[in-house]
Design a protein around this motif. Structure first.
Motif, PDB file in Angstrom:
ATOM      1  N   ASP A   1       0.971  -1.421  -0.015  1.00 33.10           N
ATOM      2  CA  ASP A   1       0.083   0.038   0.058  1.00 33.10           C
ATOM      3  C   ASP A   1       1.031   1.157  -0.158  1.00 33.10           C
ATOM      4  O   ASP A   1       0.754   2.334  -0.603  1.00 33.10           O
ATOM      5  CB  ASP A   1      -0.847  -0.050   1.278  1.00 33.10           C
ATOM      6  N   GLU A   2       1.829   1.217   0.689  1.00 28.36           N
ATOM      7  CA  GLU A   2       2.829   2.296   0.777  1.00 28.36           C
ATOM      8  C   GLU A   2       3.332   2.758  -0.436  1.00 28.36           C
ATOM      9  O   GLU A   2       3.740   3.730  -0.943  1.00 28.36           O
ATOM     10  CB  GLU A   2       3.981   2.238   1.989  1.00 28.36           C
ATOM     11  N   LEU A   3       4.007   1.622  -0.964  1.00 19.63           N
ATOM     12  CA  LEU A   3       4.686   1.591  -2.305  1.00 19.63           C
ATOM     13  C   LEU A   3       3.697   2.236  -3.454  1.00 19.63           C
ATOM     14  O   LEU A   3       3.923   3.012  -4.382  1.00 19.63           O
ATOM     15  CB  LEU A   3       5.190   0.472  -2.656  1.00 19.63           C
TER      16      LEU A   3
ATOM     17  N   LEU B   1       8.435   1.496  -8.904  1.00 15.18           N
ATOM     18  CA  LEU B   1       7.773   1.553  -7.572  1.00 15.18           C
ATOM     19  C   LEU B   1       6.499   0.428  -7.706  1.00 15.18           C
ATOM     20  O   LEU B   1       6.306  -0.430  -6.694  1.00 15.18           O
ATOM     21  CB  LEU B   1       7.310   2.688  -7.119  1.00 15.18           C
ATOM     22  N   GLU B   2       5.788   0.677  -8.831  1.00 12.97           N
ATOM     23  CA  GLU B   2       4.630  -0.314  -9.075  1.00 12.97           C
ATOM     24  C   GLU B   2       5.414  -1.794  -9.455  1.00 12.97           C
ATOM     25  O   GLU B   2       4.662  -2.737  -8.935  1.00 12.97           O
ATOM     26  CB  GLU B   2       3.903   0.172 -10.470  1.00 12.97           C
ATOM     27  N   THR B   3       6.598  -1.913  -9.948  1.00  9.06           N
ATOM     28  CA  THR B   3       7.003  -3.163 -10.116  1.00  9.06           C
ATOM     29  C   THR B   3       7.449  -3.740  -8.984  1.00  9.06           C
ATOM     30  O   THR B   3       7.342  -4.912  -8.841  1.00  9.06           O
ATOM     31  CB  THR B   3       8.082  -3.071 -11.203  1.00  9.06           C
ATOM     32  N   LEU B   4       8.214  -2.910  -8.165  1.00 12.96           N
ATOM     33  CA  LEU B   4       8.691  -3.354  -6.948  1.00 12.96           C
ATOM     34  C   LEU B   4       7.704  -3.653  -5.795  1.00 12.96           C
ATOM     35  O   LEU B   4       7.848  -4.628  -5.241  1.00 12.96           O
ATOM     36  CB  LEU B   4       9.933  -2.263  -6.286  1.00 12.96           C
ATOM     37  N   ALA B   5       6.506  -3.245  -5.722  1.00  7.88           N
ATOM     38  CA  ALA B   5       5.434  -3.622  -5.005  1.00  7.88           C
ATOM     39  C   ALA B   5       4.937  -5.202  -5.432  1.00  7.88           C
ATOM     40  O   ALA B   5       4.096  -5.641  -4.362  1.00  7.88           O
ATOM     41  CB  ALA B   5       4.292  -2.577  -5.377  1.00  7.88           C
ATOM     42  N   ALA B   6       5.287  -5.556  -6.461  1.00  6.86           N
ATOM     43  CA  ALA B   6       4.794  -6.824  -6.874  1.00  6.86           C
ATOM     44  C   ALA B   6       6.044  -7.895  -6.713  1.00  6.86           C
ATOM     45  O   ALA B   6       5.718  -9.121  -6.619  1.00  6.86           O
ATOM     46  CB  ALA B   6       4.222  -6.763  -8.306  1.00  6.86           C
TER      47      ALA B   6
END
Length: 196
Positions: free
Chosen positions: A66-68, A124-129
């Motif tokens: 959520d934070e990412l 960041l969207e990629t790292l959140a996954a």
């Protein structure tokens, strides 16, 4: 100086190769990781102290994601502002009146910022996954929360004096040893130094 419409159109279409701004993107990702770690650590502390909840890895991983996502959205909004700022700057002529009064000559710098924000948001969207990345932040946030809470507890515990119930036992013998041995040795040492 009035710019021709073709030059304005060319400037408006100007983009920046993401490789050119990789250093700034890497710095932004480090800052975002730190921000996510701190935000999640604060959630852990609040959950533990206010809500009396135990640490839960799965819930914390959700909080990290959520934070990412929140940080990625901030970057998307910043990129959108750069689009608006570039459009306004391209219509402005003359000299800047202050540091945020952009002109057409600032277009390359503004395009770089837009690319930085867009690239950070995408990463960041990629790292959140990425489970490994999320787990790393979960552990860092847990450790930070523990250090913060543990440090606060230790500062209170070290200021508390706990009486030793057995202190009175053998006190006379300890005082005698202090007087006979320790103070005699100290006196001899002091008199030797005084003669030097």
């Amino acid at each position: 100086m009035v710019r021709s419409k073709s030059k304005r159109a060319r400037l408006a279409a100007e983009t920046v190769d993401p490789a050119e701004v990789e250093g700034a993107v890497a710095d932004g990702l480090l800052i975002a990781k730190s921000a996510a770690t701190i935000a999640v650590a604060n959630r852990i502390i609040v959950s533990a102290l206010r809500e009396q909840e135990s640490f839960d890895v799965v819930e914390t991983a959700v909080a990290v994601r959520d934070e990412l996502a929140h940080l990625a959205q901030e970057q998307v909004e910043l990129a959108g502002r750069m689009v608006d700022t570039r459009a306004k700057a391209l219509k402005s002529s003359g000299r800047s009146r202050h540091q945020f009064d952009y002109r057409a000559d600032d277009n390359t710098a503004l395009a770089s910022r837009q690319t930085i924000y867009t690239t950070i948001a995408s990463r960041l969207e990629t790292l959140a996954a990425d489970d490994a990345y999320v787990d790393e932040i979960v552990l860092a946030a847990r450790d930070r929360a523990w250090n913060d809470i543990g440090g606060a507890i230790m500062s209170h515990v070290t200021s508390v004096v706990v009486p030793d119930v057995g202190y009175g036992e053998g006190r006379d013998e300890r005082v005698k040893l202090l007087l006979d041995i320790d103070l005699a040795t100290l006196a001899a040492s002091a008199s030797g130094k005084a003669r030097s």
